[in-house]
Design a protein around this motif. Structure first.
Motif, PDB file in Angstrom:
ATOM      1  N   ARG A 167       1.066   4.603 -16.202  1.00 53.42           N
ATOM      2  CA  ARG A 167       1.862   3.478 -16.700  1.00 53.42           C
ATOM      3  C   ARG A 167       3.096   3.286 -15.832  1.00 53.42           C
ATOM      4  O   ARG A 167       3.433   2.171 -15.409  1.00 53.42           O
ATOM      5  N   ARG A 168       3.795   4.379 -15.552  1.00 51.08           N
ATOM      6  CA  ARG A 168       5.012   4.258 -14.753  1.00 51.08           C
ATOM      7  C   ARG A 168       4.706   3.806 -13.328  1.00 51.08           C
ATOM      8  O   ARG A 168       5.413   2.984 -12.755  1.00 51.08           O
ATOM      9  N   SER A 169       3.628   4.359 -12.750  1.00 49.03           N
ATOM     10  CA  SER A 169       3.330   4.075 -11.356  1.00 49.03           C
ATOM     11  C   SER A 169       2.791   2.661 -11.158  1.00 49.03           C
ATOM     12  O   SER A 169       3.226   1.946 -10.261  1.00 49.03           O
ATOM     13  N   TYR A 170       1.845   2.231 -12.010  1.00 51.44           N
ATOM     14  CA  TYR A 170       1.187   0.939 -11.787  1.00 51.44           C
ATOM     15  C   TYR A 170       1.821  -0.197 -12.582  1.00 51.44           C
ATOM     16  O   TYR A 170       1.946  -1.299 -12.081  1.00 51.44           O
ATOM     17  N   PHE A 171       2.201   0.074 -13.819  1.00 49.53           N
ATOM     18  CA  PHE A 171       2.704  -0.998 -14.678  1.00 49.53           C
ATOM     19  C   PHE A 171       4.189  -1.238 -14.420  1.00 49.53           C
ATOM     20  O   PHE A 171       4.635  -2.383 -14.336  1.00 49.53           O
ATOM     21  N   LEU A 172       4.972  -0.153 -14.290  1.00 51.65           N
ATOM     22  CA  LEU A 172       6.408  -0.297 -14.033  1.00 51.65           C
ATOM     23  C   LEU A 172       6.736  -0.198 -12.547  1.00 51.65           C
ATOM     24  O   LEU A 172       7.897  -0.348 -12.155  1.00 51.65           O
ATOM     25  N   GLU A 173       5.709   0.086 -11.718  1.00 49.69           N
ATOM     26  CA  GLU A 173       5.868   0.134 -10.263  1.00 49.69           C
ATOM     27  C   GLU A 173       6.950   1.106  -9.827  1.00 49.69           C
ATOM     28  O   GLU A 173       7.708   0.836  -8.896  1.00 49.69           O
ATOM     29  N   GLN A 174       7.046   2.241 -10.501  1.00 46.93           N
ATOM     30  CA  GLN A 174       8.002   3.262 -10.091  1.00 46.93           C
ATOM     31  C   GLN A 174       7.419   4.101  -8.956  1.00 46.93           C
ATOM     32  O   GLN A 174       6.214   4.354  -8.926  1.00 46.93           O
ATOM     33  N   THR A 175       8.275   4.536  -8.047  1.00 46.65           N
ATOM     34  CA  THR A 175       7.826   5.466  -7.009  1.00 46.65           C
ATOM     35  C   THR A 175       7.660   6.841  -7.649  1.00 46.65           C
ATOM     36  O   THR A 175       8.164   7.100  -8.753  1.00 46.65           O
ATOM     37  N   HIS A 176       6.962   7.729  -6.942  1.00 44.72           N
ATOM     38  CA  HIS A 176       6.788   9.090  -7.452  1.00 44.72           C
ATOM     39  C   HIS A 176       8.148   9.738  -7.716  1.00 44.72           C
ATOM     40  O   HIS A 176       8.339  10.431  -8.713  1.00 44.72           O
ATOM     41  N   GLU A 177       9.104   9.468  -6.821  1.00 47.22           N
ATOM     42  CA  GLU A 177      10.433  10.062  -6.963  1.00 47.22           C
ATOM     43  C   GLU A 177      11.141   9.536  -8.220  1.00 47.22           C
ATOM     44  O   GLU A 177      11.780  10.288  -8.951  1.00 47.22           O
ATOM     45  N   GLU A 178      10.991   8.224  -8.453  1.00 48.06           N
ATOM     46  CA  GLU A 178      11.624   7.643  -9.656  1.00 48.06           C
ATOM     47  C   GLU A 178      11.008   8.215 -10.930  1.00 48.06           C
ATOM     48  O   GLU A 178      11.703   8.476 -11.912  1.00 48.06           O
ATOM     49  N   ILE A 179       9.696   8.400 -10.900  1.00 47.73           N
ATOM     50  CA  ILE A 179       9.030   8.964 -12.086  1.00 47.73           C
ATOM     51  C   ILE A 179       9.548  10.381 -12.333  1.00 47.73           C
ATOM     52  O   ILE A 179       9.875  10.745 -13.469  1.00 47.73           O
ATOM     53  N   ALA A 180       9.643  11.175 -11.247  1.00 46.14           N
ATOM     54  CA  ALA A 180      10.111  12.558 -11.387  1.00 46.14           C
ATOM     55  C   ALA A 180      11.519  12.581 -11.986  1.00 46.14           C
ATOM     56  O   ALA A 180      11.828  13.372 -12.885  1.00 46.14           O
TER      57      ALA A 180
END
Lengths: 209, 221
Positions: A167-180
């Motif tokens: 969800r974070r990566s594809y729907f909210l378009e967060q980078t891996h770093e932002e998700i972490a």
């Protein structure tokens, strides 16, 4: 010209509605918004439109704000998307998607257009060069239905923490770093979960030659 | 009728469904979708998952939305529902050799122009790149054309390479690809494509980074 309000592949035979398999299609209360969209399409019903607006406008606003729009742009996009709902209500096909998914696809297309200033290429269902599902051999047709079911099962059985990184990566378009950073997980864990999630979905794909 | 056997990765299909994928790769994905009912359903399922996430977005009180609804009143009144225009659907048979949308309308010229009038750039015997080149969201887009049995010379690419077959067929060490199939090569992989149909094989060719052709000793040309 409003883009993307039409159902992309509405000439195809209905498939088991994604994620809604337990819902009986005979149940008219399954999606309360269907009746509202129908009333907008048939009767130009302003009250039905207002009800749709009150439900979806905050979601569209929030979606656009999360994807980087400022408040003014987000409000413009709410207006754009809801105007498309008003204009294209007649092309909504409940066999293809829920109202929520339909509104999501309009919001997605409008914000790519307005926020990213990019086109979003899409197939044209009226294109004579498009391969219709009806041209599949019986074996291929059976495979299509099976792979669609398998994907539904795979989506339904995703671990919650894997679904969340998707969800974070594809729907909210967060980078891996932002998700972490947001989830306070180590970067390696984020990447592992994303890989596991995609691996889980991939196992549902029909065998490749 | 044979449906495509080689599909884009879920990363691309999911990204296309969610809107995360950028325009260049979306052009290839969307054109593959025109060929592939299976991936159309897959994208519809991913859209439904995104639709659920959309429905689950928290909605704190947003002041001003009622005012926005009031302001829309005039817009609605001035926007009558467009009449349904039934466009005639031609028989699929007439479209068999037609490149599908969205690519058809985007291409600057026909895909099978003659190779001897300077419009194609020959990179080795029987292998050409289109003279035109476009960049879309950081991805370079051209056509790659291979005559029957002509091998694409060794090359190195610094990022992803994607091919979508539009005409004919080619093969490499991973399989054989015909119309509608997608081949995806990640950076630094070794692969040896070769035309595998009687007619020239023509592919949409997407590249994220630089492409470097190599001589027999593996040195950059």
């Amino acid at each position: 010209m409003l883009s993307g309000g039409c159902m992309p592949f509405s000439r195809e035979p209905p498939l088991p509605r994604p994620l809604e398999q337990d819902r009986s299609s005979a149940d008219p209360d399954a999606d309360p918004f269907e009746a509202l969209v129908h009333a907008v399409a048939q009767d130009r019903d302003r009250n039905a439109f207002a009800a749709l607006f009150r439900h979806f406008a905050p979601k569209i606003l929030n979606y656009c704000l999360k994807l980087g729009a400022d408040r003014g742009m987000a409000e413009e996009l709410v207006q754009d998307v809801m105007l498309a709902v008003w204009l294209k209500a007649g092309s909504f096909d409940p066999a293809q998607a829920t109202v929520g998914t339909w509104v999501f696809t309009i919001a997605r297309n409008r914000r790519i257009d307005r926020l990213r200033k990019e086109m979003r290429p899409a197939p044209d269902p009226d294109d004579p060069a498009m391969t219709p599902a009806s041209l599949a051999t019986p074996e291929e047709a059976a495979q299509l239905v099976q792979s669609s079911r398998q994907l539904q099962d795979a989506i339904g059985s995703l671990a919650a923490n894997q679904s969340e990184v998707l969800r974070r990566s594809y729907f909210l378009e967060q980078t891996h770093e932002e998700i972490a950073e947001d989830t306070e997980l180590p970067l390696g864990t984020v990447k592992t979960r994303l890989r596991l999630a995609l691996g889980h979905l991939k196992r549902s794909m029909r065998d490749k030659a | 009728m044979t449906l495509p056997l080689h599909h884009p990765d879920d990363r691309h299909l999911f990204g296309y469904a969610s809107g995360q994928e950028r325009a260049g790769k979306s052009l290839l994905v969307a054109t593959h979708l025109a060929y592939c009912p299976d991936c159309r359903r897959r994208v519809a399922s991913f859209e439904a998952l995104c639709g659920n996430w959309f429905e689950e977005l928290p909605c704190p009180d947003h002041d001003g939305l009622d005012g926005l609804l009031d302001r829309m009143d005039g817009l609605l009144a001035g926007s009558p529902m467009p009449a349904e225009v039934a466009r005639p659907r031609q028989a699929a048979a007439t479209g068999e050799r037609l490149v599908p949308e969205p690519l058809r309308g985007w291409l600057p010229e026909a895909i099978d122009t003659p190779t001897d009038d300077g419009r194609w750039q020959e990179i080795s015997k029987g292998v050409w790149l289109s003279g035109w080149e476009r960049t879309l969201s950081g991805t370079t887009i051209r056509l790659l054309r291979m005559a029957s049995d002509a091998p694409v010379p060794a090359h190195r690419h610094t990022a992803d390479e994607l091919l979508l077959v539009l005409r004919g067929a080619f093969s490499d060490e991973y399989g054989s690809y015909s119309v509608g199939d997608v081949a995806h090569y990640v950076a630094a992989t070794d692969h040896h494509a070769r035309g595998a149909s009687e007619e020239d094989c023509i592919c949409l060719f997407l590249l994220d980074g630089d492409l470097i052709f190599l001589d027999e000793d593996g040195n950059s040309l």
